[in-house]
Design a protein around this motif. Structure first.
Motif, mmCIF file in Angstrom:
data_model
loop_
_atom_site.group_PDB
_atom_site.id
_atom_site.type_symbol
_atom_site.label_atom_id
_atom_site.label_comp_id
_atom_site.label_asym_id
_atom_site.label_seq_id
_atom_site.Cartn_x
_atom_site.Cartn_y
_atom_site.Cartn_z
ATOM 1 N N MET A 215 -29.803 -6.155 -48.048
ATOM 2 C CA MET A 215 -28.924 -6.077 -49.033
ATOM 3 C C MET A 215 -27.866 -6.342 -48.888
ATOM 4 S SD MET A 215 -29.902 -3.313 -52.473
ATOM 5 C CE MET A 215 -31.830 -3.343 -52.940
ATOM 6 N N LEU A 216 -27.129 -7.067 -49.998
ATOM 7 C CA LEU A 216 -25.346 -7.640 -49.953
ATOM 8 C C LEU A 216 -24.366 -6.630 -50.402
ATOM 9 C CD1 LEU A 216 -25.103 -11.482 -51.205
ATOM 10 C CD2 LEU A 216 -24.845 -10.784 -48.649
ATOM 11 N N PRO A 217 -23.883 -6.831 -49.633
ATOM 12 C CA PRO A 217 -22.960 -5.171 -49.599
ATOM 13 C C PRO A 217 -22.880 -4.796 -51.390
ATOM 14 C CG PRO A 217 -22.015 -6.145 -48.070
ATOM 15 C CD PRO A 217 -22.939 -7.198 -48.448
ATOM 16 N N GLU A 218 -22.363 -6.127 -51.964
ATOM 17 C CA GLU A 218 -21.962 -4.771 -53.699
ATOM 18 C C GLU A 218 -22.947 -4.459 -54.373
ATOM 19 O OE1 GLU A 218 -22.479 -9.894 -53.480
ATOM 20 O OE2 GLU A 218 -21.234 -8.589 -51.899
ATOM 21 N N SER A 219 -24.567 -5.440 -53.801
ATOM 22 C CA SER A 219 -25.867 -4.383 -54.604
ATOM 23 C C SER A 219 -26.471 -3.237 -54.139
ATOM 24 C CB SER A 219 -26.957 -6.137 -54.334
ATOM 25 O OG SER A 219 -26.814 -7.393 -54.752
ATOM 26 N N ALA A 220 -25.939 -3.574 -51.776
ATOM 27 C CA ALA A 220 -26.352 -2.208 -51.641
ATOM 28 C C ALA A 220 -25.638 -0.766 -52.862
ATOM 29 C CB ALA A 220 -25.937 -2.253 -50.375
#
Length: 181
Positions: free
Chosen positions: A78-83
């Motif tokens: 995932m992209l960091p904000e979603s992770a």
């Protein structure tokens, strides 16, 4: 004569819609990122002696560890904000969440300072069936549609170019030359 071929790299994130939430996955996974993450997931399953295709009778603690490893696998793609939204590590004491941390190491350090505290995977609450569907989707996106079995260096050799004739002798009577033709 030279040849030219254009290759496209995805630049838009893949989106998993879960209710009102959108989880953004990396548009492309470079190198062995996917295989490394998938291998870590498989290692956890092997270490625990758990077959994810048959979870009947699995001890609850082992099941928790499998779910945690699945969440870590997905968060790595995932992209960091979603992770950060999807995966957190909770410090639990007397059945209640005391704190949440983005990494397991930070949560372990906090739990060590508290008496009788434990670390559990936290983050976005989802039914197990949705986690499994996310796994299958990620494998389809990054693994070419099937679960990988080895590293990318174990790929099969390329097929011969179209129109190249083989050198083997055919045993079929229908393909042998006949005189006068």
């Amino acid at each position: 004569m030279s040849q030219r071929r254009q290759f496209t790299i995805n630049v838009e994130p893949h989106v998993a819609e879960i209710g009102d939430t959108e989880l953004l996955f990396q548009p492309e996974v470079m190198g062995d990122e996917f295989l490394d993450a998938y291998e870590d997931l498989q290692e956890t399953q092997k270490r625990l002696g758990v077959d994810v295709n048959d979870l009947a009778g699995v001890e609850p603690e082992k099941l928790r560890l499998i779910v945690a490893s699945l969440r870590v696998f997905l968060a790595r793609l995932m992209l960091p904000e979603s992770a950060d939204e999807f995966l957190a590590w909770d410090v639990v004491k007397a059945g209640k969440v005391v704190d949440s941390y983005p990494t397991e190491e930070e949560a372990e350090a906090r739990a060590a300072k508290l008496k009788d505290a434990a670390v559990r995977v936290g983050g976005m609450r989802l039914p197990d069936r949705v986690l499994v569907q996310l796994l299958e989707w990620a494998v389809e996106l990054y693994g070419g549609g099937s679960r990988p079995t080895t590293s990318s260096t174990g790929s099969a050799a390329a097929s011969p170019p179209p129109g190249t004739r083989g050198r083997a002798v055919s045993r079929s009577k229908g393909s042998t030359r006949t005189g006068g033709r």
